[in-house]
Write a protein that holds these residues in place. Sequence first.
Motif, short mmCIF file in Angstrom:
data_model
loop_
_atom_site.label_atom_id
_atom_site.label_comp_id
_atom_site.label_asym_id
_atom_site.label_seq_id
_atom_site.Cartn_x
_atom_site.Cartn_y
_atom_site.Cartn_z
N ARG A 16 45.92 75.13 71.15
CA ARG A 16 46.61 76.14 71.96
C ARG A 16 47.14 75.55 73.27
N ILE A 17 46.41 74.59 73.82
CA ILE A 17 46.85 73.95 75.06
C ILE A 17 48.00 72.99 74.81
N LEU A 18 47.90 72.18 73.77
CA LEU A 18 48.83 71.07 73.58
C LEU A 18 50.02 71.36 72.68
N GLU A 19 49.90 72.34 71.79
CA GLU A 19 50.98 72.58 70.83
C GLU A 19 52.31 72.96 71.50
N PRO A 20 52.34 73.76 72.56
CA PRO A 20 53.64 74.03 73.20
C PRO A 20 54.32 72.76 73.73
N ILE A 21 53.53 71.82 74.22
CA ILE A 21 54.09 70.57 74.72
C ILE A 21 54.55 69.71 73.55
N TYR A 22 53.69 69.59 72.54
CA TYR A 22 54.03 68.77 71.38
C TYR A 22 55.27 69.30 70.65
N SER A 23 55.40 70.61 70.55
CA SER A 23 56.54 71.17 69.80
C SER A 23 57.86 70.85 70.49
N ARG A 24 57.87 70.82 71.82
CA ARG A 24 59.10 70.44 72.53
C ARG A 24 59.44 68.98 72.29
N ASP A 40 52.99 61.71 63.14
CA ASP A 40 53.30 62.52 64.31
C ASP A 40 53.17 61.66 65.56
N LEU A 41 54.31 61.37 66.18
CA LEU A 41 54.31 60.55 67.38
C LEU A 41 54.33 61.37 68.67
N ALA A 42 54.32 62.68 68.56
CA ALA A 42 54.38 63.54 69.74
C ALA A 42 53.21 63.30 70.70
N PRO A 43 51.96 63.18 70.22
CA PRO A 43 50.88 62.91 71.17
C PRO A 43 51.05 61.58 71.91
N LEU A 44 51.54 60.57 71.22
CA LEU A 44 51.76 59.28 71.86
C LEU A 44 52.84 59.38 72.94
N ILE A 45 53.92 60.08 72.65
CA ILE A 45 55.02 60.24 73.61
C ILE A 45 54.53 61.01 74.83
N VAL A 46 53.76 62.08 74.61
CA VAL A 46 53.24 62.87 75.73
C VAL A 46 52.26 62.05 76.56
N LEU A 47 51.41 61.27 75.91
CA LEU A 47 50.46 60.42 76.64
C LEU A 47 51.20 59.36 77.46
#
Length: 95
Positions: A50-58, A70-77
């Motif tokens: 719930r915390i991270l999915e809005p950021i990852y979806s963008r 899924d590279l979204a967590p890496l990009i956000v980190l």
Amino acid sequence: MTSILQILLLILDVAQWIILAHIIMSWLINFQVLNLRQPLVANIWDGLNRILEPIYSRVRSFLPQMGGLDLAPLIVLLAVYALRIILINNASAFL
């Protein structure tokens, strides 16, 4: 003004640890070390999603399809690390 810098760095540190916890927990769930049928694990996983999915979806909206990777967590980190570097290098603006 240095307190503002310290607060921003603290927020980035917390975000970094939340992202790392989400990444490690996703690995443990995928390798069946953790089971989502356990209430505590399910609650923690749901809260992190719930915390991270809005950021990852963008981030996922502009990343190409990688076929299950899924590279979204890496990009956000990396973005969190970059923001931290920018804040530290511009610390003189907070003084």
